[in-house]
Design a protein around this motif. Structure first.
Motif, PDB file in Angstrom:
ATOM      1  N   PHE A  41       0.832  -1.197   0.000  1.00  0.00           N
ATOM      2  CA  PHE A  41       0.000   0.000   0.000  1.00  0.00           C
ATOM      3  C   PHE A  41       0.863   1.242   0.000  1.00  0.00           C
ATOM      4  CE2 PHE A  41      -3.050  -3.014   1.464  1.00  0.00           C
ATOM      5  CZ  PHE A  41      -4.282  -2.518   1.087  1.00  0.00           C
ATOM      6  N   GLN A  42       0.295   2.310  -0.485  1.00  0.00           N
ATOM      7  CA  GLN A  42       0.882   3.636  -0.340  1.00  0.00           C
ATOM      8  C   GLN A  42       0.641   4.080   1.098  1.00  0.00           C
ATOM      9  OE1 GLN A  42      -0.835   6.437  -3.102  1.00  0.00           O
ATOM     10  NE2 GLN A  42      -0.529   8.138  -1.710  1.00  0.00           N
ATOM     11  N   ASP A  43       1.581   4.799   1.668  1.00  0.00           N
ATOM     12  CA  ASP A  43       1.419   5.377   3.009  1.00  0.00           C
ATOM     13  C   ASP A  43       0.332   6.451   2.956  1.00  0.00           C
ATOM     14  OD1 ASP A  43       1.796   7.242   5.219  1.00  0.00           O
ATOM     15  OD2 ASP A  43       3.656   6.161   5.617  1.00  0.00           O
ATOM     16  N   ASP A  44      -0.566   6.425   3.925  1.00  0.00           N
ATOM     17  CA  ASP A  44      -1.658   7.391   3.954  1.00  0.00           C
ATOM     18  C   ASP A  44      -1.174   8.807   4.261  1.00  0.00           C
ATOM     19  OD1 ASP A  44      -4.571   7.971   3.930  1.00  0.00           O
ATOM     20  OD2 ASP A  44      -4.161   8.524   6.003  1.00  0.00           O
ATOM     21  N   GLY A  45      -0.098   8.926   4.994  1.00  0.00           N
ATOM     22  CA  GLY A  45       0.457  10.240   5.291  1.00  0.00           C
ATOM     23  C   GLY A  45      -0.136  10.888   6.521  1.00  0.00           C
ATOM     24  N   ARG A  50      -7.814   6.444  12.716  1.00  0.00           N
ATOM     25  CA  ARG A  50      -8.836   5.810  11.879  1.00  0.00           C
ATOM     26  C   ARG A  50      -8.237   4.709  11.007  1.00  0.00           C
ATOM     27  NH1 ARG A  50     -12.915   8.952   7.674  1.00  0.00           N
ATOM     28  NH2 ARG A  50     -14.270   7.184   7.326  1.00  0.00           N
ATOM     29  N   TYR A  51      -6.988   4.873  10.586  1.00  0.00           N
ATOM     30  CA  TYR A  51      -6.346   3.888   9.707  1.00  0.00           C
ATOM     31  C   TYR A  51      -5.174   3.180  10.383  1.00  0.00           C
ATOM     32  CZ  TYR A  51      -9.044   6.652   6.432  1.00  0.00           C
ATOM     33  OH  TYR A  51     -10.060   7.319   5.799  1.00  0.00           O
ATOM     34  N   ALA A  52      -5.072   3.315  11.691  1.00  0.00           N
ATOM     35  CA  ALA A  52      -3.981   2.692  12.449  1.00  0.00           C
ATOM     36  C   ALA A  52      -4.170   1.179  12.491  1.00  0.00           C
ATOM     37  CB  ALA A  52      -3.951   3.275  13.854  1.00  0.00           C
ATOM     38  N   PRO A  53      -3.116   0.428  12.653  1.00  0.00           N
ATOM     39  CA  PRO A  53      -1.749   0.880  12.888  1.00  0.00           C
ATOM     40  C   PRO A  53      -0.908   1.037  11.619  1.00  0.00           C
ATOM     41  CG  PRO A  53      -1.836  -1.480  13.235  1.00  0.00           C
ATOM     42  CD  PRO A  53      -3.233  -1.030  12.855  1.00  0.00           C
ATOM     43  N   SER A  58      -5.791   3.375   0.473  1.00  0.00           N
ATOM     44  CA  SER A  58      -6.401   2.539  -0.557  1.00  0.00           C
ATOM     45  C   SER A  58      -6.403   3.202  -1.932  1.00  0.00           C
ATOM     46  CB  SER A  58      -7.826   2.153  -0.160  1.00  0.00           C
ATOM     47  OG  SER A  58      -8.642   3.299  -0.088  1.00  0.00           O
ATOM     48  N   GLY A  59      -5.771   4.356  -2.059  1.00  0.00           N
ATOM     49  CA  GLY A  59      -5.647   5.012  -3.359  1.00  0.00           C
ATOM     50  C   GLY A  59      -4.613   4.352  -4.260  1.00  0.00           C
ATOM     51  N   PHE A  60      -3.777   3.519  -3.671  1.00  0.00           N
ATOM     52  CA  PHE A  60      -2.824   2.717  -4.436  1.00  0.00           C
ATOM     53  C   PHE A  60      -2.533   1.457  -3.640  1.00  0.00           C
ATOM     54  CE2 PHE A  60       1.515   1.201  -4.363  1.00  0.00           C
ATOM     55  CZ  PHE A  60       1.600   0.662  -5.619  1.00  0.00           C
ATOM     56  N   ARG A 107       0.444 -10.794   5.012  1.00  0.00           N
ATOM     57  CA  ARG A 107       1.665  -9.976   5.090  1.00  0.00           C
ATOM     58  C   ARG A 107       1.458  -8.698   4.289  1.00  0.00           C
ATOM     59  NH1 ARG A 107       4.907 -15.040   3.019  1.00  0.00           N
ATOM     60  NH2 ARG A 107       3.252 -14.668   1.556  1.00  0.00           N
ATOM     61  N   VAL A 108       1.450  -7.563   4.986  1.00  0.00           N
ATOM     62  CA  VAL A 108       1.165  -6.270   4.377  1.00  0.00           C
ATOM     63  C   VAL A 108       2.365  -5.353   4.538  1.00  0.00           C
ATOM     64  CG1 VAL A 108      -0.347  -4.253   4.423  1.00  0.00           C
ATOM     65  CG2 VAL A 108      -1.281  -6.523   4.918  1.00  0.00           C
ATOM     66  N   LYS A 109       2.714  -4.683   3.457  1.00  0.00           N
ATOM     67  CA  LYS A 109       3.805  -3.699   3.472  1.00  0.00           C
ATOM     68  C   LYS A 109       3.252  -2.353   3.045  1.00  0.00           C
ATOM     69  CE  LYS A 109       7.964  -2.007   3.515  1.00  0.00           C
ATOM     70  NZ  LYS A 109       8.480  -1.587   4.803  1.00  0.00           N
ATOM     71  N   VAL A 110       3.438  -1.336   3.892  1.00  0.00           N
ATOM     72  CA  VAL A 110       3.102   0.029   3.511  1.00  0.00           C
ATOM     73  C   VAL A 110       4.389   0.679   3.028  1.00  0.00           C
ATOM     74  CG1 VAL A 110       2.223   2.253   4.298  1.00  0.00           C
ATOM     75  CG2 VAL A 110       1.206   0.139   5.152  1.00  0.00           C
ATOM     76  N   LEU A 111       4.378   1.095   1.777  1.00  0.00           N
ATOM     77  CA  LEU A 111       5.593   1.634   1.160  1.00  0.00           C
ATOM     78  C   LEU A 111       5.829   3.072   1.612  1.00  0.00           C
ATOM     79  CD1 LEU A 111       4.898   0.248  -2.390  1.00  0.00           C
ATOM     80  CD2 LEU A 111       6.513  -0.671  -0.718  1.00  0.00           C
TER      81      LEU A 111
END
Length: 116
Positions: A41-45, A50-53, A58-60, A107-111
């Motif tokens: 996923f793209q980092d939400d910034g 609300r989107y933790a942790p 979800s835009g990418f 297994r999830v990676k936030v880039l």
């Protein structure tokens, strides 16, 4: 969900995403240090609770087809009322993804936004 069920990997992006390089080369490269993840996923910034942790945006996102991601999308489909309640597909996806990471080994990676 349907693309995943057909056995394909999935790359989803909002219309305002611009690519300077082919992203599929990165995701398919077995020498990539993050190659073993099921979802990227793209980092939400914003890093709000609300989107933790994970703060996944979800835009990418890129999803590998496997049993873990198939089960995630099945669960998300069955929990469609969560989208209606939260008024956010991103919140429902992140909550379901967090649950599946903890309980089923997804297994999830936030880039990082600083990646080249």
């Amino acid at each position: 969900q349907m693309v995943n069920f057909l056995g394909y990997d999935l790359l989803f992006q909002d219309v305002d995403v611009v690519w300077y390089k082919n992203p599929l080369e990165y995701f398919h490269d077995p020498t990539n240090e993050f190659h073993e993840f099921d979802m990227y996923f793209q980092d939400d910034g914003a890093h709000s609770t609300r989107y933790a942790p994970l703060s996944a945006n979800s835009g990418f996102y890129y999803v590998r087809y496997n049993a873990r991601t198939k089960y995630l999308f099945t669960s998300l489909l069955y929990n469609g009322d969560q989208i209606l309640t939260s008024h956010s597909h991103q919140e429902a996806l992140v909550q379901t993804m967090n649950e599946h990471s903890s309980l089923f080994g997804l297994r999830v990676k936030v880039l990082s936004r600083d990646m080249d």
